[in-house]
Scaffold this active site. Structure first.
Site, short mmCIF file in Angstrom:
data_model
loop_
_atom_site.label_atom_id
_atom_site.label_comp_id
_atom_site.label_asym_id
_atom_site.label_seq_id
_atom_site.Cartn_x
_atom_site.Cartn_y
_atom_site.Cartn_z
N LYS A 1 -55.87 -3.61 10.84
CA LYS A 1 -54.71 -3.02 11.50
C LYS A 1 -55.12 -1.71 12.16
CE LYS A 1 -49.91 -1.84 10.23
NZ LYS A 1 -48.95 -1.86 9.10
N SER B 1 -44.93 -3.91 10.49
CA SER B 1 -45.72 -3.28 11.52
C SER B 1 -47.12 -3.88 11.68
CB SER B 1 -45.85 -1.78 11.21
OG SER B 1 -46.48 -1.56 9.96
N GLY C 1 -42.20 -3.59 4.05
CA GLY C 1 -42.23 -5.00 4.44
C GLY C 1 -43.24 -5.27 5.54
N SER C 2 -44.08 -4.29 5.85
CA SER C 2 -44.95 -4.37 7.03
C SER C 2 -46.10 -5.34 6.92
CB SER C 2 -45.50 -2.97 7.36
OG SER C 2 -44.47 -2.15 7.86
#
Length: 537
Positions: A153, A230, A253-254
């Site tokens: 990420k 995200s 919750g990403s």
């Protein structure tokens, strides 16, 4: 490529394209970043113009049939992470050919759904070649991830690349070697080949992936839908098999949202199991709800491989003071388990595809001999409100400060936070934050389960893909909404709009019980697959 500097915002003016001087600074920076990214994709890896029609929603099969990958590269990129490591270590495959295959497939994925932020394919191929050469001489694998390409990420610091996390203010600030994130170092130390980073929303603060630098990342199964956030770039890349294994972060919750949207397995751990040191975070200093690092992949086995590798690296002994000294625990999972399911929290009833997935999972577990019971929570709205109290203490001012550097406008979806800094909404005080944290601690003893708020309680959670939205099975029933929130969700649903989108379930375990939860997740996955095989899927 424009000059890259580590200077102030004003220094970055030299890094923008010629002929764009009349544009706002943030737009010029964004144009340069996108141009640099495009130049990182070789011409021979580009899809012919018009090869994929703009109105083609499901593009998951495009990489296999576009002609860019060889037959062997197609076979390689269809393999899961654990099997790839085994084949590299047995010398059936080389790290170089595996890395090349995934670099090419990642390039295709980028052109289809706009999922990448930083591309460093050439450096990855050099690393893979060096690993192969050393392995040929020594016969000793570099680690449990020997030769495996791994994507990260955007928030992970990698030497020579930006970690802009959607802010133009953080562009053109490539990380130095000593600034690399602890996870980056652990991946390298265990033999992984890092080859790209993936797109995120501004400041990692949204359930969909969009920012002013790179734009929107769509869902490979239905490009009219979101890939989530995200870690949305990560989920889109993995769904297109542009990487065998990826690493995301989760503060609300990403990891689980994008994994669910894109049909992936994932793990959100409790804080302290995996290192977070060295991350670039839009909310540095926010500790009320801690950000966590976790894997995303196409199998439970791959999630276990990553988790075991990281913990066996003993990150608490290196440079992350927040890592807990809990070694990997080999546990025996009982043959028969008892699961609790939540079908309706009383606030927003799940949409038909989600309810069907939960009930399908229930039936599969019961068919496998497990027990399944339903449960309710006394006051779920209380914890939802508490989450907002914990988050908002730092969010608004931190985002505003970073946006003002270039200056960059507030993105959509942040109206409430923008109102705080403009004085239209009362911001939190330290006392307000302390009070919320005290309530969180008190509530942890009486509150066991809630899908979107496990970060507040610091429980661990996984995702398991179950099905896809069906026009026939997920037709909209007659339903009268109970409140504005539920009405907003249900009015936007139609099975045609969400056609072919993946649907997953979430499994939750108590705090710091990642090994047990992964074992339970394996049992659940086996039950689902057995159920599908009986039905001829």
């Amino acid at each position: 490529m424009g000059d890259v500097t580590n200077g102030s915002t004003s220094d970055r003016k030299s890094a923008v394209p010629e002929g764009t001087k009349d544009l706002p600074l943030y737009e010029r920076i964004a144009l340069e970043k996108r141009a640099n990214r495009e130049r990182s994709i070789p011409e021979e890896w580009r899809l012919p113009k018009g090869h994929v029609p703009e109105d083609q929603l499901n593009v998951t099969d495009v990489p296999m049939h576009c002609g860019i990958l060889t037959e062997k590269e197609c076979e390689i990129t269809e393999l899961a992470a654990a099997e790839l490591v085994e084949r590299i270590q047995s010398r059936e495959l080389s790290s170089y050919e595996v890395t090349l295959a995934f670099c090419k497939r990642a390039a295709i994925a980028q052109q289809l759904v706009n999922c990448l932020s930083e591309i460093f394919f050439e450096k990855a191929l050099q690393t893979a070649a060096a690993l192969d050469a050393e392995y040929a001489v020594s016969g000793i694998a570099a680690g449990p991830l020997h030769g495996l390409p791994v994507s990260l990420k955007d928030c992970f610091q990698v030497e020579g690349t930006d970690a802009s996390i959607g802010f133009t203010a953080f562009s053109n600030e490539p990380a130095l070697e000593h600034e690399e994130s602890e996870i980056t170092k652990i991946m390298r130390q265990n033999g992984a080949v890092l080859f790209c980073k993936t797109n995120v929303p501004l400041g990692l603060m949204a359930g969909e992936t969009y920012n002013a630098i790179y734009g929107y990342t769509s869902n490979p199964y239905n490009r009219s839908l979101s890939s989530g956030g995200s870690s949305g770039g990560e989920s889109a890349l993995l769904a297109l098999k542009g990487a065998p294994l990826g690493v995301g972060t989760d503060v609300g919750g990403s990891i689980r949202i994008p994994a669910s949207f894109c049909g992936l397995y994932s793990l959100k751990p409790s804080f302290g199991r995996f290192p977070t040191f060295g991350l670039r975070d839009g909310l540095n200093g926010q500790e009320a709800v801690r950000n966590t690092v976790g894997p995303m992949a196409r199998s439970v086995r791959d999630i276990q491989l990553w988790s075991k590798t990281v913990i066996k690296s003993e990150p608490w002994m290196t440079s992350d003071p927040d890592c807990l000294p809990i070694p990997w625990r080999e546990l025996r999972i009982p043959d028969k388990l008892c699961f609790g399911i939540w079908l309706d929290d009383g606030i927003v009833k799940p949409l038909p595809p989600v309810t069907r997935a939960v009930l399908k999972t229930k039936a599969a577990l019961e068919a496998a001999g497990h027990s399944v019971i339903e449960f309710q929570v006394d006051d779920p709205l209380y914890l939802d409100t508490l989450k907002f109290d914990l988050y908002r203490s730092a969010t608004a001012e931190a985002l505003d400060k970073n946006l003002a550097k270039t200056p960059e406008p507030w993105p959509r979806g942040c109206e409430m936070l923008q109102a705080m800094v403009q004085g239209n909404t009362k911001a939190s005080t330290v006392y307000y934050l302390w009070n919320a944290q005290a309530k969180r601690t008190e509530y942890s003893f009486t509150y066991d389960n809630y899908t979107s708020l496990w970060n507040v309680l610091d429980y661990c959670a996984t995702t398991v893909p179950v099905s896809y939205v069906s026009l026939h099975e997920d037709a909209t029933p007659s339903y009268e909404s109970r409140n504005d929130s539920e009405r907003c969700v249900w009015k936007n649903y139609s099975p045609g709009t969400f056609a072919e989108a993946p649907v997953a379930v979430q499994l939750v375990g108590r705090r710091l019980n990642e090994e047990y939860l992964l074992g339970v997740t394996q049992k659940c996955d086996e039950a689902l697959k057995m159920s599908m095989s009986y039905r001829g899927y």
